[in-house]
Design a protein around this motif. Structure first.
Motif, PDB file in Angstrom:
ATOM      1  N   ASP C 129       0.802  -1.231   0.000  1.00  0.00           N
ATOM      2  CA  ASP C 129       0.000   0.000   0.000  1.00  0.00           C
ATOM      3  C   ASP C 129       0.831   1.275   0.000  1.00  0.00           C
ATOM      4  OD1 ASP C 129       0.601  -0.452   2.613  1.00  0.00           O
ATOM      5  OD2 ASP C 129      -1.475  -0.642   3.297  1.00  0.00           O
ATOM      6  N   TYR C 130       2.141   1.127   0.102  1.00  0.00           N
ATOM      7  CA  TYR C 130       3.019   2.281  -0.109  1.00  0.00           C
ATOM      8  C   TYR C 130       4.156   1.901  -1.048  1.00  0.00           C
ATOM      9  CZ  TYR C 130       0.730   5.013   3.481  1.00  0.00           C
ATOM     10  OH  TYR C 130      -0.200   5.724   4.186  1.00  0.00           O
ATOM     11  N   GLY C 131       4.494   2.804  -1.913  1.00  0.00           N
ATOM     12  CA  GLY C 131       5.623   2.590  -2.817  1.00  0.00           C
ATOM     13  C   GLY C 131       6.593   3.748  -2.714  1.00  0.00           C
ATOM     14  N   TRP C 132       7.860   3.410  -2.669  1.00  0.00           N
ATOM     15  CA  TRP C 132       8.913   4.409  -2.501  1.00  0.00           C
ATOM     16  C   TRP C 132       9.643   4.547  -3.837  1.00  0.00           C
ATOM     17  CZ3 TRP C 132      14.273   4.588  -2.835  1.00  0.00           C
ATOM     18  CH2 TRP C 132      14.941   5.589  -2.100  1.00  0.00           C
ATOM     19  N   LEU C 133       9.378   5.639  -4.553  1.00  0.00           N
ATOM     20  CA  LEU C 133       9.980   5.818  -5.881  1.00  0.00           C
ATOM     21  C   LEU C 133      11.307   6.535  -5.732  1.00  0.00           C
ATOM     22  CD1 LEU C 133       6.896   6.939  -8.026  1.00  0.00           C
ATOM     23  CD2 LEU C 133       7.465   4.693  -7.090  1.00  0.00           C
ATOM     24  N   PRO C 134      12.385   5.909  -6.135  1.00  0.00           N
ATOM     25  CA  PRO C 134      13.692   6.555  -5.975  1.00  0.00           C
ATOM     26  C   PRO C 134      13.872   7.718  -6.947  1.00  0.00           C
ATOM     27  CG  PRO C 134      13.940   4.505  -7.179  1.00  0.00           C
ATOM     28  CD  PRO C 134      12.491   4.578  -6.766  1.00  0.00           C
ATOM     29  N   ARG C 135      14.860   8.534  -6.677  1.00  0.00           N
ATOM     30  CA  ARG C 135      15.284   9.593  -7.590  1.00  0.00           C
ATOM     31  C   ARG C 135      15.491   8.996  -8.976  1.00  0.00           C
ATOM     32  NH1 ARG C 135      18.749  14.016  -6.847  1.00  0.00           N
ATOM     33  NH2 ARG C 135      20.020  14.494  -8.690  1.00  0.00           N
ATOM     34  N   GLY C 136      14.913   9.636  -9.982  1.00  0.00           N
ATOM     35  CA  GLY C 136      15.122   9.182 -11.353  1.00  0.00           C
ATOM     36  C   GLY C 136      14.115   8.153 -11.837  1.00  0.00           C
ATOM     37  N   MET C 137      13.247   7.648 -10.960  1.00  0.00           N
ATOM     38  CA  MET C 137      12.223   6.721 -11.437  1.00  0.00           C
ATOM     39  C   MET C 137      11.084   7.554 -12.022  1.00  0.00           C
ATOM     40  SD  MET C 137      10.360   3.490  -9.599  1.00  0.00           S
ATOM     41  CE  MET C 137      11.717   2.385 -10.030  1.00  0.00           C
ATOM     42  N   PRO C 138      10.821   7.386 -13.323  1.00  0.00           N
ATOM     43  CA  PRO C 138       9.866   8.271 -13.985  1.00  0.00           C
ATOM     44  C   PRO C 138       8.433   8.002 -13.537  1.00  0.00           C
ATOM     45  CG  PRO C 138      11.303   7.177 -15.592  1.00  0.00           C
ATOM     46  CD  PRO C 138      11.459   6.464 -14.271  1.00  0.00           C
ATOM     47  N   PHE C 139       7.770   9.064 -13.053  1.00  0.00           N
ATOM     48  CA  PHE C 139       6.340   8.933 -12.775  1.00  0.00           C
ATOM     49  C   PHE C 139       5.600  10.085 -13.441  1.00  0.00           C
ATOM     50  CE2 PHE C 139       8.049  11.230  -9.078  1.00  0.00           C
ATOM     51  CZ  PHE C 139       7.238  12.348  -9.041  1.00  0.00           C
ATOM     52  N   PHE C 140       4.334   9.819 -13.767  1.00  0.00           N
ATOM     53  CA  PHE C 140       3.550  10.772 -14.550  1.00  0.00           C
ATOM     54  C   PHE C 140       2.197  10.983 -13.906  1.00  0.00           C
ATOM     55  CE2 PHE C 140       6.366   8.524 -17.523  1.00  0.00           C
ATOM     56  CZ  PHE C 140       7.143   9.608 -17.905  1.00  0.00           C
ATOM     57  N   LYS C 141       1.754  12.216 -13.903  1.00  0.00           N
ATOM     58  CA  LYS C 141       0.460  12.560 -13.330  1.00  0.00           C
ATOM     59  C   LYS C 141      -0.662  11.925 -14.149  1.00  0.00           C
ATOM     60  CE  LYS C 141      -2.290  16.509 -11.901  1.00  0.00           C
ATOM     61  NZ  LYS C 141      -2.353  17.980 -11.782  1.00  0.00           N
ATOM     62  N   VAL C 142      -1.587  11.292 -13.471  1.00  0.00           N
ATOM     63  CA  VAL C 142      -2.760  10.728 -14.132  1.00  0.00           C
ATOM     64  C   VAL C 142      -3.784  11.854 -14.291  1.00  0.00           C
ATOM     65  CG1 VAL C 142      -4.675   9.094 -13.871  1.00  0.00           C
ATOM     66  CG2 VAL C 142      -2.355   8.447 -13.151  1.00  0.00           C
ATOM     67  N   PRO C 143      -4.288  12.058 -15.523  1.00  0.00           N
ATOM     68  CA  PRO C 143      -5.253  13.147 -15.721  1.00  0.00           C
ATOM     69  C   PRO C 143      -6.472  12.987 -14.817  1.00  0.00           C
ATOM     70  CG  PRO C 143      -4.525  12.272 -17.841  1.00  0.00           C
ATOM     71  CD  PRO C 143      -3.974  11.353 -16.776  1.00  0.00           C
ATOM     72  N   GLU C 144      -6.999  14.118 -14.390  1.00  0.00           N
ATOM     73  CA  GLU C 144      -8.206  14.128 -13.565  1.00  0.00           C
ATOM     74  C   GLU C 144      -9.320  13.332 -14.240  1.00  0.00           C
ATOM     75  OE1 GLU C 144      -8.621  15.661 -10.648  1.00  0.00           O
ATOM     76  OE2 GLU C 144      -6.545  16.400 -10.669  1.00  0.00           O
ATOM     77  N   GLY C 145     -10.009  12.543 -13.477  1.00  0.00           N
ATOM     78  CA  GLY C 145     -11.198  11.866 -14.000  1.00  0.00           C
ATOM     79  C   GLY C 145     -10.907  10.639 -14.840  1.00  0.00           C
ATOM     80  N   ALA C 146      -9.640  10.293 -14.970  1.00  0.00           N
ATOM     81  CA  ALA C 146      -9.301   9.128 -15.789  1.00  0.00           C
ATOM     82  C   ALA C 146      -9.752   7.846 -15.100  1.00  0.00           C
ATOM     83  CB  ALA C 146      -7.802   9.082 -16.031  1.00  0.00           C
ATOM     84  N   SER C 147     -10.055   6.837 -15.895  1.00  0.00           N
ATOM     85  CA  SER C 147     -10.423   5.530 -15.362  1.00  0.00           C
ATOM     86  C   SER C 147      -9.149   4.797 -14.946  1.00  0.00           C
ATOM     87  CB  SER C 147     -11.141   4.709 -16.442  1.00  0.00           C
ATOM     88  OG  SER C 147     -11.030   3.328 -16.149  1.00  0.00           O
ATOM     89  N   LEU C 148      -8.993   4.595 -13.621  1.00  0.00           N
ATOM     90  CA  LEU C 148      -7.797   3.892 -13.144  1.00  0.00           C
ATOM     91  C   LEU C 148      -7.784   2.451 -13.647  1.00  0.00           C
ATOM     92  CD1 LEU C 148      -7.289   5.159  -9.506  1.00  0.00           C
ATOM     93  CD2 LEU C 148      -6.908   6.283 -11.697  1.00  0.00           C
ATOM     94  N   ASP C 149      -8.952   1.849 -13.710  1.00  0.00           N
ATOM     95  CA  ASP C 149      -9.017   0.467 -14.189  1.00  0.00           C
ATOM     96  C   ASP C 149      -8.504   0.363 -15.626  1.00  0.00           C
ATOM     97  OD1 ASP C 149     -10.016  -0.335 -11.784  1.00  0.00           O
ATOM     98  OD2 ASP C 149     -11.976  -0.964 -12.538  1.00  0.00           O
ATOM     99  N   ALA C 150      -8.874   1.336 -16.456  1.00  0.00           N
ATOM    100  CA  ALA C 150      -8.416   1.292 -17.849  1.00  0.00           C
ATOM    101  C   ALA C 150      -6.901   1.383 -17.924  1.00  0.00           C
ATOM    102  CB  ALA C 150      -9.058   2.429 -18.650  1.00  0.00           C
ATOM    103  N   ILE C 151      -6.317   2.177 -17.035  1.00  0.00           N
ATOM    104  CA  ILE C 151      -4.860   2.367 -17.078  1.00  0.00           C
ATOM    105  C   ILE C 151      -4.132   1.096 -16.644  1.00  0.00           C
ATOM    106  CG2 ILE C 151      -2.934   3.693 -16.113  1.00  0.00           C
ATOM    107  CD1 ILE C 151      -5.001   6.016 -15.730  1.00  0.00           C
ATOM    108  N   ILE C 152      -4.663   0.431 -15.629  1.00  0.00           N
ATOM    109  CA  ILE C 152      -3.960  -0.740 -15.091  1.00  0.00           C
ATOM    110  C   ILE C 152      -4.312  -2.019 -15.860  1.00  0.00           C
ATOM    111  CG2 ILE C 152      -5.594  -1.655 -13.351  1.00  0.00           C
ATOM    112  CD1 ILE C 152      -1.960  -0.778 -12.558  1.00  0.00           C
ATOM    113  N   ALA C 153      -5.361  -1.954 -16.682  1.00  0.00           N
ATOM    114  CA  ALA C 153      -5.908  -3.190 -17.252  1.00  0.00           C
ATOM    115  C   ALA C 153      -4.906  -3.964 -18.104  1.00  0.00           C
ATOM    116  CB  ALA C 153      -7.163  -2.882 -18.076  1.00  0.00           C
ATOM    117  N   LEU C 154      -4.037  -3.274 -18.793  1.00  0.00           N
ATOM    118  CA  LEU C 154      -3.050  -3.992 -19.594  1.00  0.00           C
ATOM    119  C   LEU C 154      -1.685  -3.994 -18.937  1.00  0.00           C
ATOM    120  CD1 LEU C 154      -4.267  -2.915 -23.119  1.00  0.00           C
ATOM    121  CD2 LEU C 154      -4.026  -5.274 -22.334  1.00  0.00           C
ATOM    122  N   GLY C 155      -1.587  -3.362 -17.795  1.00  0.00           N
ATOM    123  CA  GLY C 155      -0.353  -3.390 -17.016  1.00  0.00           C
ATOM    124  C   GLY C 155       0.852  -2.938 -17.810  1.00  0.00           C
ATOM    125  N   CYS C 156       1.987  -3.566 -17.525  1.00  0.00           N
ATOM    126  CA  CYS C 156       3.225  -3.173 -18.213  1.00  0.00           C
ATOM    127  C   CYS C 156       3.225  -3.640 -19.654  1.00  0.00           C
ATOM    128  CB  CYS C 156       4.448  -3.684 -17.475  1.00  0.00           C
ATOM    129  SG  CYS C 156       4.610  -5.470 -17.520  1.00  0.00           S
TER     130      CYS C 156
END
Lengths: 360, 360, 360, 360
Positions: C129-156
C-alpha cells in the motif's frame, strides 16, 4: 586556490584566484590542460548572450585530467572505466532527465539546463586550471595518445556540427554538401562531410584564410561571398552538384541573409540544416513556396546531446592524422594573458584561440 | 463522341463534344462517373496556374468504370486484377521513371511530368464522360460497394494531405496536431490526423461552416482566424497541447501569413508540414532563429506519389462509415451545367463541388 | 507500517507489514491504489526470472496518490506540476543516464538498471500500500477523472507494446497488422494498431476468450492456433492483407515456434516486431533466406523507455471510452488475499488480475 | 552479328554468333567493353538458380559505349544528356512501376522483373560484345576519364552492398562494422564502410588472400574463420568495438552458419544487414531471444534499386584513386575463352574475373 579568467563586469576580464571544491557524488574535479575560446565567450563578455550573475568564470570547452572523482564514480559517461589521472573531455550541459523535453521528446536543450555560477562557487567553466563537473555532466575519457590540440581545435563547434547534421538526417556517402560560413561550425561541418564520404563539399565565406583552412580539412570547392554574386554562387553550386542541386546545405554563417540564400541554393528533395542562426535575432524575408516546389526539408538545431560530444571527441581523434586539425589553432595563451586571448578572437586573423594552462 | 467541360479562352468554359480515343498499350479508357472540381481548375480558368494550350478539358479528380483496357493490361497499379467494368480512381501524374528526381531521388514531381493536352487530343481530364489514361498513369481499383461520394469528396486534397504528412514524418497516435486552413487540404489533413490517432486536432480558419465540417471529421478544437488574435490563437494551442506545443503543424492555408504563424505555433522539437503554399508566390518575413531554438523541422511537400493516391482511396473507403465524408459534397452538377459548377466553387458556400455524369 | 505481498521463499508469498520510508531527494512516496499482477511476478515467485534476494515485495505495475514528495520535486517527469494527493503512474525502471546504452546509444535497458531490494528496505514495488519511488524513477500525473481500471488493465504490457511497435517503425494508418498471441502484450499491440488506424488487425491465439477480448479492443480478424493449420493461417492472413502480405507482424506469443511462423507470415518489405520472446530461452530453426527474399526487417525490443510509459498512460486514458479496456480486468483482490491473486493468474480464466488496496 | 558466351545446356558454354537488334523506343544498343563474371553466372551454368530457357547468353555486369539510342532517348536514367559513343553502366533489372511492390511498397524486386531471354532474341546480357537494353532498363553515363576496371571490379556486388546497407539504415561516421565474408559482396561492404567513415571495419573469412584484399580497401581488422574459434572471434570483435559490440554486422558470407554467428556478434541496439543468404536454401537454428535482449534489428535485402547502381558507379569512380579497386581484377579473358573464364571463378584464386572484349 585555482586560477581563472573571470568576467567581472561588462567588457572587463581579470585573472583571479578562485576556490577549489571537492567533487560531489557523481561528479568530478578536473585539472584543466586546455580551454578553447568560443565566440560565445565574447558574446558573454559584452553581455549579448544569456543572463548570468557577475563575476563568473568564462569558457565551456575543455580537456583535463581527473584530479578527484565524486562518490560512486568509476566510469565515464560512455561506461569506460575512469580513474584519477585519466584525461577527459566534457559537455557543458547537464540534462535533468525529468522535463518534457528530456523525457518525452528525448530532445535538447533540457528545460532546466544548468546556468553559469558565480566565480566563487563550484564551476565547470574551462578558462581556469580546475573545473568542477557536477553530477550528470557528461565527460568522456580521451583515448591514450590522442592529440589534445586536435580535440580542442574546433571546440564546441564540432559537437554542434555533429549533432546538427545528425538530427538533419546525416550525410550519406556520395552526397553533395554546401556549407555556408567557414567559422568553427562551418569548418566542423566540412570535417563531418569529409568523414561521411560526401562527394562534393562547397564552402562559402568571405574570409580567404578560412576558406583555405576549409580546403585543408576537406572542402572540394570554396566560393567567395565577396567576389561572387548570389547568382554566380548559385551557378557554381549547380555546376558542382548537378542540376538537381545539393543534397544538403548547412547554415553555419550566423547571418540572417544566409537563410534565404540557403533555401535558394538547396536542391530538389534537399535538406537544409540550420545550425548557426541561434544568435541572429530578427526577421528575414524569403519565399516559402520554394520549400513546397522543391519538396525541401529544413531542420533547425541547437544543443547537441551527450552522444554528439562523444562522437565529436572520437572524430577529432580519428581524423587527427588525416587532416591538419591541430593547425586550426592559431593562438595560444596562458591564463595570465586572458585579456589578450579574448582580444585575439576579435582580431580577425584567428581561426582558433585556446588557453594552454601549461603557459605560465 | 464524348462530352466535356472545355476551357476555350480565359474565363470561358463550354460543354463540348470531343473525340473518344482507343487506349494505348499499358493505358485504359474510362467512362467517368464523378469528377471533382478543385481550386486549381479555377486557377486554370483564370490562367493563374501552369502553362497550357487552349482549348483544354478541365478536371484532374475522377472516378469511373473501365471501358477498355490497353494492350497488356490485366492488373491495376497495385497489382489487383482489373477488367472492363471495374471502377477505378486515378492519379493524374505520370512518372517517367527516368529523370534524376524519379530514379535517383525517388521523389516527385517527375521532371517530365505530363502536361495538359488540347481538347481534341487524348486526355485524362475528368470533367468529361470519358477519360483516356495513358501508359504509366497510376489507377487503382475501387473496392466493391465503396461510397463513390466519399472517395471524391476531398478530391486531390486527400492524396495531397496523405503524401505531405507522410513525407513530413507521419503522425503517431497520441500526438497533437494544428491544421492551418479548413479548405479541402486542411479537412483532409484533419481526417489523416483523426485516423492516425492524434490526441488533439486544432483547426484554424475564418470560415465557420468549414470549421464545423472540420469538427465532423475529427477536429477536437477549432479556432477562428477572425475572432482571435495571433496571441490568443497561440495561447489556445498551448492550452490544448501543453507548454511544449504541438507535435505537428500542417499548413493548408495557402496564404503567406500562415508561414510565420505556423513557425510560431510549432512546438519544441516539432514538425511543420507545408502543403498549401505552392501557389502563394511572394516573400514573407519570419524569424529563422526560432527554427534553431526549437529544434524545429519544416518540410515542404507537393506532388503526392502514386502510393499516396492508393492510400487516400482506401482511407476514404474505410472512413466513409465513421465520419460523414460524403456530406462534404455541397454541390453536384451535370456536364451541361459546367459554368454553374465552376461558379459554385467561388461562391463561398461550397465545401466540395463535383460533376456527376449521371445528371443530364 | 505498510502492508505488502512478500515473496519469502520459492513459491511462498505472505502478506506482511513492512516499514515506510521517507522519500529521497528527487523521489516520492506513493500511497498505492491499484497494483497489476504480471506474468513476470509468477516467474519471480517460482524463481524463473532474474536474480534477487529474499524476502522481496512483488509487483511492478501501479497507480497511487503522492503521499510525500522528495526534496526538489514539484513536477512529474513530463514537466507537469505535481503535488501531494495527485495520482501518478510510474515506470519501474531507473536509467543511470551514464552508461554506454543510456548515453551513447540512447537505448534501453540501462546497464545499471536498479534491482529489486529486500522487503525491509525502500521499495518501489506495487503489491503494497506504499511505494517508494527513488530519484530518477519516472512517474507521470494521471489526468483528472481518468479511469484507473483502464490504465492498469493492460499493465506493463501496454508500455511494452507501445515501445516495441515504436522502435519497430510504428504503424501507419491503413497498414495491415498480424499479432501473434492474445495475452496482455498481444492485446496491447491490438490496441496500438487500432488507435494507429490499421486497416486489418489479425490476432492469432489458441484461447477463445482472449481472442474475443481482442475483437473488443480492435481486432478485425482472429485466427485459432488450434483449429487452423499453419498453412490455413497463412492463407487467412493473405486473404485479409492481399498477396503482398501484412505490413507488420507483432510477436507477443512468447513461444519459440512463433518466430519461424512470424517470418513466414510476414509480407514483402514487411516488418516483424519481436516483443514477447525475451523469456523464451532456447533455439529455433528457421530459413534466413526468407529475410532476404522478402526484403524483410526484424526488430527485437525490450525495456520500453520512460516516454513509452507516458504515451501508454495517455493511450489508456484516451481509449477508455472507445473500447472496453477496463473490462479486461477479470479478477480483483486485496493485499490480504495475495496468494489467491497469484493463483488466479495461473488459473487460465484470467485476462487481468489486480490488487485493489481498497479491498481489506 | 555479335559474339556471345552462350549457355547451351547444363554445364556447357560456347562462344557463338548471335543477332544484333535495333534498340526499341526508350532503350539502347550498347557495344560492350567489359563484362564481369559473378557467382550467379556459375549458379546458372549449373542450373542452380532461377528458371530460364536455353540457350541463353550469360552475364549481368557490363560497361560499354552507346552504339545506338532508341526513339526518345537523349538522357540517361539520372537525367544526364547521353549520345552515341558515351560510356554507360547499367542495372540489369527493369521495374514495371505497376505492381504492388513497385508502386505501393516502393521496394524491389519488381514482381514482373524481366527474365532472361533466349540467345537469339534481344538480350541485355553482358558476356557479349553487344547488349540490347530494353525500355526502362536503367543505365547511367560513366564520367569521362573514369577507370573502367575500378567500376567493374566489384561487379554487381557493389550495388548490392550499397543497396543493402542503405536499406539497413546506412553507416554513420565513427560506427563499428563487422563484415562476414570477403567475397565480392563482403569486399564491397568493406568499401562502403570505409567511405562512410566507419571507425573499425572487421572482416571475417577463411581465405587469406581475400582478407588481404579487404585490408587494402579499408578493413582495419581481419579475422580468420579457420584459425579462430567462434568465441575468439567474438572476443576479437568486442576488443575492437567495445563491450557494447559493433553498430552493424553485414552478412556477405552466403552460408547458413553465418546467421547465428552474426546475431551473436551483433551489438546492443545494433543492426544486422543480411545480404548474402538469398541463395542459401535451408534452415538454421538460432536463439531469437537475443534479438529481444539486445534490442537488435535485422534487415534482409536483395535487389538493389536503380539509384543504388548510380551510387555504386560514382562510388567506384571516386574511390578509384584512394584504394586499389582495379587490382581486385585477377583474371581477364576474351569472349573466345569463355569456358576458361568461368573455370577461373571456381579455381579459388580468383578475386574478380572479367571479360574484356578487346581481347580477341
Amino acid at each position: 586556490m585555482a586560477k581563472a579568467a573571470v568576467l567581472v563586469s561588462e567588457g572587463v576580464v581579470e585573472t583571479r584566484e578562485v576556490p577549489i571544491f571537492e567533487p560531489e557524488a557523481g561528479g568530478a574535479l578536473v585539472r584543466i590542460e586546455l580551454g578553447g575560446v568560443c565566440g560565445t565567450d565574447l558574446h558573454m563578455i559584452h553581455r549579448l548572450a544569456y543572463e548570468y550573475p557577475l563575476p563568473i568564470i568564462l569558457g565551456h570547452e575543455g580537456i583535463g585530467r581527473i584530479e578527484k572523482l565524486g562518490a560512486g564514480m568509476d566510469r565515464d559517461h560512455a561506461g569506460e572505466p575512469i580513474k584519477v589521472g585519466d584525461r577527459v573531455y566534457w559537455s557543458p550541459m547537464v540534462a535533468c532527465n525529468q522535463c518534457y523535453t528530456c523525457t518525452i521528446l528525448e530532445s535538447s536543450p533540457c528545460e532546466k539546463a544548468a546556468h553559469f555560477a558565480e566565480a566563487d562557487k563550484p564551476s565547470w567553466c574551462s578558462h581556469a586550471d580546475y573545473g568542477w563537473l557536477p553530477r550528470g555532466m557528461p565527460f568522456f575519457k580521451v583515448p591514450e595518445g590522442a592529440s589534445l590540440d586536435a580535440i580542442i581545435a574546433l571546440g564546441c563547434a564540432l559537437p554542434t556540427a555533429v549533432g546538427s547534421i545528425d538530427v538533419a538526417g546525416g550525410i550519406k556517402f556520395g552526397e553533395t554538401v554546401v556549407v555556408q560560413g567557414a567559422g568553427p561550425v562551418g569548418l566542423a561541418a566540412t570535417l563531418v562531410a569529409n568523414v561521411s564520404g560526401a562527394r562534393r563539399i562547397i564552402v562559402i565565406d568571405n574570409n580567404k584564410i578560412r576558406l583555405e583552412r576549409a580546403r585543408l580539412i576537406g572542402a572540394t570547392d570554396t566560393l567567395s561571398l565577396e567576389e561572387l554574386t548570389p547568382e554566380e554562387r548559385k551557378n557554381a553550386v549547380m555546376d558542382a552538384c548537378g542540376a538537381s542541386g545539393p543534397d544538403l546545405v548547412v547554415e553555419a554563417a550566423g547571418h540572417l541573409s544566409a537563410f534565404p540564400e540557403g533555401v535558394a541554393l538547396g536542391g530538389q528533395a534537399g535538406r537544409y540544416c540550420v545550425a548557426g542562426l541561434w544568435g541572429a535575432a530578427g526577421e528575414v524575408s524569403f519565399e516559402p513556396r520554394q520549400l513546397v516546389l522543391k519538396n525541401f526539408s529544413v531542420r533547425g538545431s541547437m544543443a547537441p546531446r551527450a552522444k554528439h560530444y562523444y562522437r565529436a571527441l572520437h572524430l577529432a581523434v580519428d581524423m587527427a592524422d588525416k587532416v591538419p586539425l591541430a593547425n586550426l589553432i592559431t593562438h595560444r595563451f596562458g591564463l595570465n594573458q586572458a585579456a589578450d586571448a579574448y582580444a585575439a578572437v576579435t582580431g580577425g586573423e584567428a581561426v582558433k584561440v585556446i588557453f594552454d594552462m601549461s603557459i605560465s
